[in-house]
Design an enzyme around this catalytic site. Structure first.
Site: not given
Length: 498
Positions: A345, A189, A104, A383, A386
């Protein structure tokens, strides 16, 4: 130039999306730099052949002025630009704060008028045993309490999605917006904020249960009394964020987590989460029913301590997953009721990426979660967790996208519905990185040219159907019975460096 592809190989095609920068529309609700974005997207479309983009649509920006005062102007401009370039859009209904998690780089809090309620009633936020509040996302405990100018949290989310639909119907009907991913917790999530970096959590700590606000406490006490155990209480022995499982009474071998009281608590804690997802996805389903759009929800890849008997990090996040209990298939079953897609993820990770003490097993975790979703008859997207620019991560992503490789004669046995690359930045366009990224897209597309007609690779979007049955506690218990995972090849047949 005409696209060139083999119809049978095209059925192996996995579309690739690129996640836009977190602050593409900034906290002042301004689409600040359309020229740069347009240049970058043109390159991604024309040179790499990507299929679309994913974008966070921040509640903290859109409804910042006050209850039901929505301003979609900047996002409308952004979406029209993307659509004009011939790219598809995955829109995330981001009901969480941006800031305080891995990666973020901008801060977008939830709306001020909601935070004002929290000043007088801090129990609207997730709370750990010590009483520390997490202001990223509203507690499940207030889902159905009218604490926000007469509205419940679920009504707020529902009204927001209705307003989105009203303002974006033309883009949905034009086929530009193809996915609505419904944010269901921190980082968007479906989980509890059990490992907040803002509170000092460090990988691979066990995290902490987040159910000590007065609303969830009351809910638990009522549930325990109803079960004939009014003396049962929330855990006191589960340690702190960075403890090791063995250092706690709860997670140690034969610890509280395997006792009757511990099992009751974990069932309650994880079921609250699944029904929270069910209720909000249910609202989204009502709103978007009949439109040609997919619904999706994101599940977090909590791969650390996966090889510890207690799965402590998963348990604190709300995933009641043990050797003899499946924590992910119940979530898939919930999504199946709403014809939803499960977005997962950490697709790029290998077991060897982390230190031995992390007891990390991302490869097994990905296999398990994808398998359970496929067994429930729903699609899976994913996805990378990192930033990833190298062949090793890309090859692992490609393996997970088609676990048994490409089928030259048509549809492969297993294939992910789509892959979203995290994230658009200048680094992607550095020469070597961009060359390899182009190969990743090409291999995702099974060595076929870009295909703008999703029906040709079996992804025609049909009008969203409404549920034919309600999720029950029995559904969850049934789906939690252990079942095996599908077999994965040891490596992909579509390497970027092969």
């Amino acid at each position: 130039m005409a696209a060139n592809y083999n119809e049978k190989l095209l059925l192996n095609y996995v579309p690739v999306y690129v996640m836009l920068p977190l602050g593409v529309v900034n906290v002042e609700n301004v689409f600040a730099d359309p020229e740069t974005l347009e240049t970058q997207l043109k390159r991604l479309k024309e040179e790499a052949g990507i299929d679309g983009v994913m974008v966070d649509v921040w509640w903290g920006i859109i409804e910042s002025k006050g209850p039901k005062q929505y301003d979609w102007t900047a996002y409308k401009t952004l979406f029209q630009l993307i659509a004009r370039l011939g790219l598809k859009i995955q829109a995330i209904m981001s009901f969480h704060q941006c800031g305080g998690n891995v990666g973020d780089i901008v801060t977008i809090p939830i709306p001020q008028w909601v935070r004002d309620v929290g000043k007088n009633d801090p129990d609207i936020y997730y709370t750990n045993r010590k009483g520390t509040r997490d202001i990223e996302y509203l507690s499940i405990g207030v889902d159905n309490l009218p604490l926000f100018a007469g509205r419940t949290a679920v009504q707020i989310y529902s009204d927001y999605m209705s307003s989105f639909k009203e303002n974006m119907t033309d883009l949905i009907e034009a086929g530009a917006i193809v996915d609505i991913e419904v944010g269901l917790g921190p980082a968007g999530e479906l989980r509890y904020p059990s490992y907040p970096q803002s509170q000092g959590w460090v990988f691979p700590g066990i995290g902490e249960f987040q159910c000590y606000d007065k609303y969830l406490k009351k809910d638990f006490k009522e549930a325990a009394a109803k079960a004939g155990h009014p003396e049962w209480d929330l855990p006191e022995d589960a340690g702190e964020y960075n403890d090791k499982p063995e250092d706690t009474g709860f997670f140690k071998r034969n610890g509280t987590y395997v006792s009757e009281e511990g099992k009751f608590f974990l069932t309650w804690y994880s079921n609250k989460l699944i029904f929270h997802g069910d209720q909000i996805i249910g609202e989204a389903n009502k709103i978007f029913a009949g439109l040609k759009v997919n619904l999706a929800a994101k599940v977090s890849g909590i791969h650390w301590l996966y090889n510890h008997h207690s799965h402590a990090a998963e348990l604190t996040a709300g995933y009641y997953n043990l050797f003899k209990r499946d924590g992910y298939r119940p979530i898939a079953r919930m999504l199946s009721k709403h014809y939803g897609i499960l977005n997962f993820t950490c697709l790029e990770m290998k077991d060897t990426d982390n230190t031995a003490e992390a007891l990390s097993a991302p490869q097994e975790l990905v296999q398990v979660v994808l398998s359970k979703a496929w067994k429930e008859g729903i699609e899976v997207a994913g996805e990378n967790a990192l930033e990833t620019y190298g062949a090793k991560g890309y090859n692992q992503i490609l393996l997970n996208a088609r676990p048994n490789g490409v089928n030259p004669n048509g549809k492969p046995k297993l294939r992910m519905y789509g892959f979203t690359y995290l994230r658009l930045s200048d680094t992607v366009f550095q020469e070597d990185n961009f060359e390899l990224f182009k190969k990743l897209v090409r291999k995702m597309h099974a060595d076929q040219d870009y295909c703008g007609d999703a029906a040709k690779y079996g992804h025609e979007i049909v009008p969203l159907k409404t549920p034919n049955s309600q999720l029950t506690v029995e559904d969850i218990a049934d789906a939690a019975q252990p079942s095996g995972a599908f077999k994965w090849d040891s490596e992909t047949d579509m390497k970027v460096d092969g």
